[in-house]
Design a protein around this motif. Sequence first.
Motif, short mmCIF file in Angstrom:
data_model
loop_
_atom_site.label_atom_id
_atom_site.label_comp_id
_atom_site.label_asym_id
_atom_site.label_seq_id
_atom_site.Cartn_x
_atom_site.Cartn_y
_atom_site.Cartn_z
N ARG A 167 0.42 -0.91 -0.01
CA ARG A 167 -0.49 -0.53 -0.24
C ARG A 167 0.51 1.34 0.51
NH1 ARG A 167 -2.15 -0.73 5.68
NH2 ARG A 167 -0.70 0.13 7.40
N GLN A 168 0.31 2.00 -0.55
CA GLN A 168 1.03 3.27 -1.37
C GLN A 168 -0.22 4.81 -0.42
OE1 GLN A 168 2.92 4.37 -4.09
NE2 GLN A 168 4.87 5.54 -3.56
N ALA A 169 0.50 5.52 0.61
CA ALA A 169 -0.28 6.32 1.61
C ALA A 169 0.40 8.33 0.76
CB ALA A 169 -0.49 6.93 2.39
N PRO A 170 -0.48 8.68 0.95
CA PRO A 170 -0.20 9.97 0.15
C PRO A 170 1.34 10.55 0.26
CG PRO A 170 -2.35 10.31 0.43
CD PRO A 170 -2.21 9.11 0.88
N GLU A 171 2.16 10.49 -0.39
CA GLU A 171 3.29 11.28 0.08
C GLU A 171 4.72 10.57 1.09
OE1 GLU A 171 3.22 15.33 2.02
OE2 GLU A 171 2.29 16.00 -0.02
N LYS A 172 3.96 8.83 0.73
CA LYS A 172 4.54 8.30 1.29
C LYS A 172 5.30 7.09 0.77
CE LYS A 172 2.76 8.56 5.94
NZ LYS A 172 2.36 7.64 7.32
N GLU A 173 6.08 6.51 1.26
CA GLU A 173 6.45 5.05 0.23
C GLU A 173 5.80 4.45 0.11
OE1 GLU A 173 11.59 6.10 0.99
OE2 GLU A 173 10.31 3.89 1.39
N ARG A 174 6.15 3.16 -0.92
CA ARG A 174 5.02 2.38 -0.41
C ARG A 174 5.51 1.06 0.40
NH1 ARG A 174 3.72 -0.04 -6.76
NH2 ARG A 174 2.92 1.85 -6.86
N GLU A 175 4.96 0.67 1.29
CA GLU A 175 5.03 -0.53 1.87
C GLU A 175 4.41 -1.83 2.24
OE1 GLU A 175 3.74 1.47 6.03
OE2 GLU A 175 1.57 1.15 5.48
N PHE A 176 5.04 -2.48 2.54
CA PHE A 176 5.08 -4.55 2.57
C PHE A 176 3.89 -4.36 3.64
CE2 PHE A 176 4.60 -8.49 2.54
CZ PHE A 176 4.29 -9.13 4.08
N VAL A 177 2.52 -5.04 3.23
CA VAL A 177 1.25 -5.47 4.27
C VAL A 177 1.08 -7.06 4.28
CG1 VAL A 177 -1.25 -5.54 4.03
CG2 VAL A 177 0.32 -3.39 2.82
N ALA A 178 1.06 -7.82 3.34
CA ALA A 178 1.42 -9.10 3.80
C ALA A 178 1.41 -9.71 2.22
CB ALA A 178 -0.35 -9.31 3.92
N VAL A 179 1.83 -10.81 1.47
CA VAL A 179 2.49 -11.84 1.26
C VAL A 179 2.25 -12.98 1.95
CG1 VAL A 179 4.50 -12.53 1.73
CG2 VAL A 179 4.61 -12.91 -0.52
N THR A 180 1.89 -14.20 0.27
CA THR A 180 0.60 -15.49 0.47
C THR A 180 1.78 -16.20 -0.23
OG1 THR A 180 -0.08 -17.39 0.92
CG2 THR A 180 -0.88 -15.52 -0.88
N SER A 181 2.72 -18.08 -0.38
CA SER A 181 3.57 -17.92 -1.43
C SER A 181 2.50 -19.66 -1.68
CB SER A 181 4.48 -18.92 -0.74
OG SER A 181 4.49 -19.69 -0.10
N TRP A 182 2.61 -20.19 -3.00
CA TRP A 182 2.39 -20.87 -3.54
C TRP A 182 2.61 -22.25 -3.01
CZ3 TRP A 182 4.58 -25.86 -4.00
CH2 TRP A 182 5.84 -26.10 -3.20
N SER A 183 3.01 -22.38 -1.06
CA SER A 183 2.71 -23.09 -0.48
C SER A 183 2.56 -22.84 0.89
CB SER A 183 4.73 -23.81 -0.25
OG SER A 183 4.95 -22.76 0.07
N GLY A 184 2.29 -21.78 1.19
CA GLY A 184 1.20 -21.85 1.61
C GLY A 184 1.98 -20.61 2.63
N ILE A 185 3.01 -20.31 2.44
CA ILE A 185 3.63 -19.10 3.51
C ILE A 185 2.78 -18.58 3.61
CG2 ILE A 185 5.93 -18.19 4.03
CD1 ILE A 185 7.34 -21.43 3.48
#
Length: 126
Positions: A38-56
Amino acid sequence: QVQLIESGGRTVQAGDSLTLSCARSGPSTSHYAMGWFRQAPEKEREFVAVTSWSGITYYADSVKGRFTISGDNAKKTVTLQMNSLKPEDTAVYYCAADFQWRDDDYGIDPSEYDYWGPGTQVTVSS
């Protein structure tokens, strides 16, 4: 050509819930991960969540316990269930695909991702 399309973004009130979806089309690979940033105005893009093919799955500390990411490998979709939304969650939310995922990755670096969607706006009013 891999394409990602996000949907579900809208304006909600603090405390509400919202589900974002991302549909992936085009060529696929066996070892991959799908992430939300996600990226808010005037802020850097930041990680929120990730899911892998293996369920991680991994989450940013700021959303842990409130957001849930889930992927459907067969349907090539990934969703982000967001509960107890706060005004600080307001941002453009992007779906991304990492086609070079390894299970020792954490998926928090945007540069690791190969494909991105155009984004969907989430606004949380107080």
